[in-house]
Design an enzyme around this catalytic site. Structure first.
Site, PDB file in Angstrom:
ATOM      1  N   HIS A  44      -7.842  -5.881   1.673  1.00 13.58           N
ATOM      2  CA  HIS A  44      -6.691  -4.961   1.612  1.00 13.58           C
ATOM      3  C   HIS A  44      -5.411  -5.642   2.305  1.00 13.58           C
ATOM      4  O   HIS A  44      -4.399  -5.673   1.919  1.00 13.58           O
ATOM      5  CB  HIS A  44      -6.791  -3.569   2.034  1.00 13.58           C
ATOM      6  CG  HIS A  44      -5.782  -2.607   1.777  1.00 13.58           C
ATOM      7  ND1 HIS A  44      -5.338  -2.510   0.415  1.00 13.58           N
ATOM      8  CD2 HIS A  44      -5.037  -1.824   2.621  1.00 13.58           C
ATOM      9  CE1 HIS A  44      -4.313  -1.548   0.693  1.00 13.58           C
ATOM     10  NE2 HIS A  44      -4.164  -1.250   1.728  1.00 13.58           N
TER      11      HIS A  44
ATOM     12  N   SER B 238       0.892  -1.177   0.029  1.00 12.06           N
ATOM     13  CA  SER B 238      -0.048  -0.181  -0.166  1.00 12.06           C
ATOM     14  C   SER B 238       1.003   1.190   0.072  1.00 12.06           C
ATOM     15  O   SER B 238       1.668   1.668  -1.043  1.00 12.06           O
ATOM     16  CB  SER B 238      -0.995  -0.073   1.278  1.00 12.06           C
ATOM     17  OG  SER B 238      -1.983   0.740   1.009  1.00 12.06           O
TER      18      SER B 238
END
Length: 254
Positions: free
Chosen positions: A226, A90
């Site tokens: 995620h 990320s």
């Protein structure tokens, strides 16, 4: 170096180093423990950013440039002495890219491998059109991170811990939201680039990372949202792939 890097398992005889960048709001522990899970031929360095862990009293970094300055300033001698690879998830993927670009442009150094996870390339339209989150109210921001998953429930349930956690996360997102770069005119790396992502995460433009390198480009999708990489079975797959590539890094480097 110790201020910026967490290394659980020192391996001075390792043939390659893996430098890992945290996700937004994250610390170094998750990656530092990888040092005990990979072969002794790999030494794992986990980046500790200002404003958290042993650096909790330091002001947050305000820009990606500041993060890159600090990491390279602390590690340049180590990065020169043997092959190294970069891993980030990320926010950490963008920090990987910024670090790799600076190392190549200024110091003519490049990683043996670039591992990128859970993020669109910073110059992609997907990234540019992503909504800004750092300016949300704490209530709306908390709702957003709850829907994202991956935040330990003990943090979400404890107001005092939340008071410490939210500013860190917002500071990192502010860095991401203000980080701008153009698509490379031509690939500036020659190493293999591997992208990981969770199948249930929001769609990321992983293919845009292809423009970084003239070398091989691979995408590996794993089950989960995620923070899919926190799942032990996914973590094993990731580390197996990382290990397989890095075991040949010294040969390719020579």
């Amino acid at each position: 170096m110790e201020k910026v890097i967490n290394c659980f398992q020192r391996n001075p005889d390792a043939s390659v180093r893996l430098l890992c960048f945290p996700w937004a709001g994250g610390g170094s522990i998750h990656y530092a423990r990888w040092g005990k899970l990979v072969p002794s031929s790999i030494e794992v360095y986990a980046v500790k950013l200002a404003g958290r862990e042993s650096r909790a009293k330091e002001p947050f970094c305000k820009s990606m440039e500041q993060i890159v300055d600090e990491v390279i300033g602390a590690l340049l001698p180590e990065l020169r002495e043997k092959p190294f690879a970069l891993f980030g998830h990320s926010f950490g993927s963008l920090a990987c890219y910024a670090t790799a670009e600076r190392l190549k442009r200024v110091h003519n150094l490049e990683p043996a491998h670039l591992f990128l996870s859970g993020a669109s390339a910073p110059y992609s339209e997907t990234r540019k059109n992503a909504p800004n989150r750092s300016g949300l109210s704490d209530e709306d921001f908390l709702h957003w991170i709850t829907t994202m998953g991956g935040t330990p429930p003990e943090i979400l349930a404890n107001p005092e811990i939340l008071k410490l956690f939210l500013p860190v996360l917002k500071a990192d997102l502010h860095v991401v939201e203000n980080y701008q770069c153009s698509k490379p005119d031509s690939p500036f790396l020659s190493c293999h680039v591997t992208c990981f992502d969770g199948k249930e995460d929001i769609p990321h433009d992983l293919q845009a990372w292809r423009h970084v390198t003239r070398g091989e480009f691979t995408v590996k999708m794993l089950p989960g949202p995620h923070f899919y990489l926190k799942d032990p079975s996914n973590e094993k797959v990731i580390l197996d792939i990382v290990t397989r590539h890095l075991e040949t890094a010294e040969i390719d480097y020579l």
